[in-house]
Write a protein that holds these residues in place. Sequence first.
Motif, PDB file in Angstrom:
ATOM      1  N   VAL A 120     -16.616 -26.099   4.824  1.00  0.00           N
ATOM      2  CA  VAL A 120     -16.302 -25.638   6.178  1.00  0.00           C
ATOM      3  C   VAL A 120     -15.823 -24.188   6.130  1.00  0.00           C
ATOM      4  N   ALA A 121     -15.000 -23.865   5.141  1.00  0.00           N
ATOM      5  CA  ALA A 121     -14.470 -22.505   5.015  1.00  0.00           C
ATOM      6  C   ALA A 121     -15.596 -21.483   4.840  1.00  0.00           C
ATOM      7  N   ILE A 122     -16.576 -21.812   4.000  1.00  0.00           N
ATOM      8  CA  ILE A 122     -17.697 -20.898   3.791  1.00  0.00           C
ATOM      9  C   ILE A 122     -18.499 -20.739   5.075  1.00  0.00           C
ATOM     10  N   THR A 123     -18.721 -21.841   5.785  1.00  0.00           N
ATOM     11  CA  THR A 123     -19.446 -21.774   7.058  1.00  0.00           C
ATOM     12  C   THR A 123     -18.697 -20.928   8.071  1.00  0.00           C
ATOM     13  N   MET A 124     -17.385 -21.098   8.136  1.00  0.00           N
ATOM     14  CA  MET A 124     -16.572 -20.302   9.068  1.00  0.00           C
ATOM     15  C   MET A 124     -16.545 -18.825   8.658  1.00  0.00           C
ATOM     16  N   GLY A 125     -16.637 -18.567   7.358  1.00  0.00           N
ATOM     17  CA  GLY A 125     -16.736 -17.179   6.910  1.00  0.00           C
ATOM     18  C   GLY A 125     -18.010 -16.527   7.422  1.00  0.00           C
ATOM     19  N   ILE A 126     -19.124 -17.264   7.347  1.00  0.00           N
ATOM     20  CA  ILE A 126     -20.398 -16.749   7.854  1.00  0.00           C
ATOM     21  C   ILE A 126     -20.324 -16.516   9.354  1.00  0.00           C
ATOM     22  N   ILE A 127     -19.762 -17.479  10.081  1.00  0.00           N
ATOM     23  CA  ILE A 127     -19.656 -17.355  11.538  1.00  0.00           C
ATOM     24  C   ILE A 127     -18.760 -16.181  11.914  1.00  0.00           C
ATOM     25  N   THR A 128     -17.624 -16.059  11.252  1.00  0.00           N
ATOM     26  CA  THR A 128     -16.694 -14.969  11.561  1.00  0.00           C
ATOM     27  C   THR A 128     -17.337 -13.608  11.316  1.00  0.00           C
ATOM     28  N   GLY A 129     -18.081 -13.504  10.230  1.00  0.00           N
ATOM     29  CA  GLY A 129     -18.695 -12.221   9.911  1.00  0.00           C
ATOM     30  C   GLY A 129     -19.909 -11.888  10.743  1.00  0.00           C
ATOM     31  N   SER A 130     -20.652 -12.905  11.191  1.00  0.00           N
ATOM     32  CA  SER A 130     -21.976 -12.656  11.759  1.00  0.00           C
ATOM     33  C   SER A 130     -22.068 -12.726  13.282  1.00  0.00           C
ATOM     34  N   PHE A 131     -21.313 -13.623  13.908  1.00  0.00           N
ATOM     35  CA  PHE A 131     -21.582 -13.927  15.308  1.00  0.00           C
ATOM     36  C   PHE A 131     -21.190 -12.810  16.267  1.00  0.00           C
ATOM     37  N   GLY A 132     -20.224 -11.982  15.892  1.00  0.00           N
ATOM     38  CA  GLY A 132     -19.917 -10.823  16.724  1.00  0.00           C
ATOM     39  C   GLY A 132     -21.092  -9.864  16.778  1.00  0.00           C
ATOM     40  N   GLY A 133     -21.748  -9.673  15.630  1.00  0.00           N
ATOM     41  CA  GLY A 133     -22.924  -8.810  15.571  1.00  0.00           C
ATOM     42  C   GLY A 133     -24.102  -9.384  16.336  1.00  0.00           C
ATOM     43  N   VAL A 134     -24.241 -10.711  16.316  1.00  0.00           N
ATOM     44  CA  VAL A 134     -25.305 -11.354  17.090  1.00  0.00           C
ATOM     45  C   VAL A 134     -25.121 -11.077  18.576  1.00  0.00           C
ATOM     46  N   THR A 135     -23.896 -11.265  19.059  1.00  0.00           N
ATOM     47  CA  THR A 135     -23.601 -11.020  20.475  1.00  0.00           C
ATOM     48  C   THR A 135     -23.791  -9.551  20.826  1.00  0.00           C
ATOM     49  N   ARG A 136     -23.365  -8.674  19.939  1.00  0.00           N
ATOM     50  CA  ARG A 136     -23.547  -7.229  20.149  1.00  0.00           C
ATOM     51  C   ARG A 136     -25.017  -6.884  20.340  1.00  0.00           C
ATOM     52  N   ASP A 137     -25.855  -7.382  19.443  1.00  0.00           N
ATOM     53  CA  ASP A 137     -27.276  -7.055  19.507  1.00  0.00           C
ATOM     54  C   ASP A 137     -27.922  -7.596  20.784  1.00  0.00           C
TER      55      ASP A 137
END
Length: 211
Positions: A120-137
């Motif tokens: 779960v921690a690794i998945t949350m790391g991916i989400i924390t790092g990536s999803f802001g950029g997804v929304t930005r784009d």
Amino acid sequence: MEETLFIIIIEVIGTIAFAISGIRLAAAKSFDWFGAYVVGLVTAIGGGTVRDILLGIPVFWMQSWMYLAVTFLSLVTVIIFRKALIRGMRTLFLFDAIGLALFVVVGIEKSFAAGFPVWVAITMGIITGSFGGVTRDILINEEPLFFRKDIYATACLAGGIIYWLVALVGFSPLAAQICCGVTVISLRIAAVHYHWSLPILHVDPKDLPED
């Protein structure tokens, strides 16, 4: 207490890095100051917001006005140094890579603090790092980098795995955090420099059924 303070510090630094990358892209699209601020804010807090909601913990930026203020200072920085920041793709890439690495670490640490297992921690790391950029784009009408062939989310995954392996052999949490961040940044730089990419899922249009 010291560990919590350290997480807050890297979260703030990551917020600055991601906010500047978002504001810089908004400026390149000729957004006004308010629009650029919104894009920068969403870039900085988007992934963390999704993470906290999924983990069932208080959303981080709703606990302190600091993150809104830090994003505003990032906007001022881009306004003052706009020529250097808007023209420099390398500058944008650097801020994005730093923010990505720091937020992966924050996502992992907050998941462990909430009592969740490593996967779960690794998945949350991916989400924390990536999803802001997804929304930005999406907001600036670009194809999200997350869904392209670039080594982006994959770098987050690799960083999370390295964190787990370093912690597994008995090193300190700080060592695991550093190794995770260095892995993410190094993979992003190497992928761009050497043109690494994941295979494209391609379908020949001739194979598609006719309407």
